[in-house]
Write an enzyme that holds these catalytic residues in place. Structure first.
Site, PDB file in Angstrom:
ATOM      1  CD  GLU A 138      -2.569   1.536   2.592  1.00  0.00           C
ATOM      2  OE1 GLU A 138      -3.562   0.679   2.749  1.00  0.00           O
ATOM      3  OE2 GLU A 138      -1.902   1.992   3.607  1.00  0.00           O
ATOM      4  CB  THR A 190      -4.515   5.469   0.851  1.00  0.00           C
ATOM      5  OG1 THR A 190      -3.778   6.471   1.149  1.00  0.00           O
ATOM      6  CG2 THR A 190      -3.956   4.072   1.563  1.00  0.00           C
ATOM      7  CG  HIS A 193     -15.068  -0.442  12.754  1.00  0.00           C
ATOM      8  ND1 HIS A 193     -15.300   0.720  13.407  1.00  0.00           N
ATOM      9  CD2 HIS A 193     -14.417  -0.089  11.438  1.00  0.00           C
ATOM     10  CE1 HIS A 193     -14.914   1.713  12.808  1.00  0.00           C
ATOM     11  NE2 HIS A 193     -14.440   1.468  11.582  1.00  0.00           N
TER      12      HIS A 193
END
Length: 285
Positions: free
Chosen positions: A17, A48, A147
């Site tokens: 990433e 991103t 989460h």
């Protein structure tokens, strides 16, 4: 190439990433870092997307450069928490024009100013919109530890199932530092009938303050073995980088040995870190 096809080949894959700059004056250095990582021939690279779409142009530009100039499969992130449907359609159009086939659909973090979209509440809504917009391969996020905003892990898993039912083709995990957490999570989601490929997100820790803050916000568990490394080497940046890369490498080797083939490294735009991990895994991959 679509990421779902890459993941279906059944062999270990390593991807990275990168994140775009917040301002134009930093663009060249970020693009150079992305280019250096692209030279490692990863399975794919993700780019991103800033809060509220503030970096959407840079996200598209870097993903396009990876695809056209460096011939690396690109995965563009897209968040909706602060976006309008019009903005999402605009970005999807730009991605399609750039030949980007893969999108990671995220709700995104609530902005510090608290300004959120009234047009989206959940990532599953964005996934449906992307599905209708064209022939994209769609990824989503998943959270092995739940989460931070979810009332329970069971509810969090219900949201994951909604994402899959909305049309996502694979999911990528939030960073974790204890592989047993992932193995337990994989068992639970398979029991729930969620069968899409799971890509394990690994963060090599080279900046202690940054990671401690990030873990506090996300609720990520830090095992005692990892804490010992931070306590011993945290004040020595060079030693911490070496130890952090070694820890991440060991995590990856254990994951692959236990059948988790898809590994996504949060490189923090550091080509030297990406290179070292790739070298550490040269024969395994």
């Amino acid at each position: 190439m679509k990421i779902k096809d890459i993941l279906s080949q059944g062999k270990p894959t390593l991807s990275f990433e990168v994140f775009p700059p917040k301002t134009e004056d930093k663009y060249e250095s970020v693009e150079q870092a992305a280019a250096e990582i692209a030279k490692l021939n990863p399975a794919f690279m993700s780019v991103t997307y800033g809060a509220g779409g503030g970096t959407s142009k840079y996200t598209v530009d870097i993903a396009s450069a990876l695809h056209h100039e460096y011939h690396v499969t690109a995965l563009a992130h897209l968040t909706c928490v602060s976006s309008t449907k019009e903005k999402v359609r605009e970005v999807l159009h730009d991605l399609k024009e750039a030949g980007i086939e893969n999108v990671l659909a995220l709700r995104g973090d609530i902005p510090q100013d608290g300004l959120i979209s009234k047009e989206y509440s959940y990532a599953s809504e964005l996934i449906r919109e992307i599905k209708e917009a064209g022939d994209f391969c769609i990824g989503a996020a998943c959270y092995p530890e739940g989460h931070v905003e979810s009332a329970s892990k069971t509810i969090d898993m219900d949201y994951l199932k909604q994402k899959v039912e909305a049309g996502c083709d694979f999911v990528t995990t939030q960073m974790f530092f204890d592989n047993n957490i992932l193995y337990n999570y994989l068992y639970r989601i398979r029991e729930k009938g969620i069968t899409v490929p799971v890509v394990a997100g690994i963060m090599p820790v080279t900046n202690v303050r940054q990671i401690i803050r990030s873990c506090q916000l996300s609720g990520t568990y830090l095992p005692s073995r990892f804490k010992a490394i931070v306590d011993r080497f945290g004040d020595n940046p060079a030693a911490m980088k070496q130890a952090g890369i070694a820890y991440a490498t060991e995590q990856i080797i254990d994951l692959i040995a236990n059948g988790v083939n898809a590994i996504h490294v949060y490189s923090m735009n550091k080509p030297d870190v990406a290179l070292k991990i790739k070298e550490n895994l040269s024969e395994i991959l």
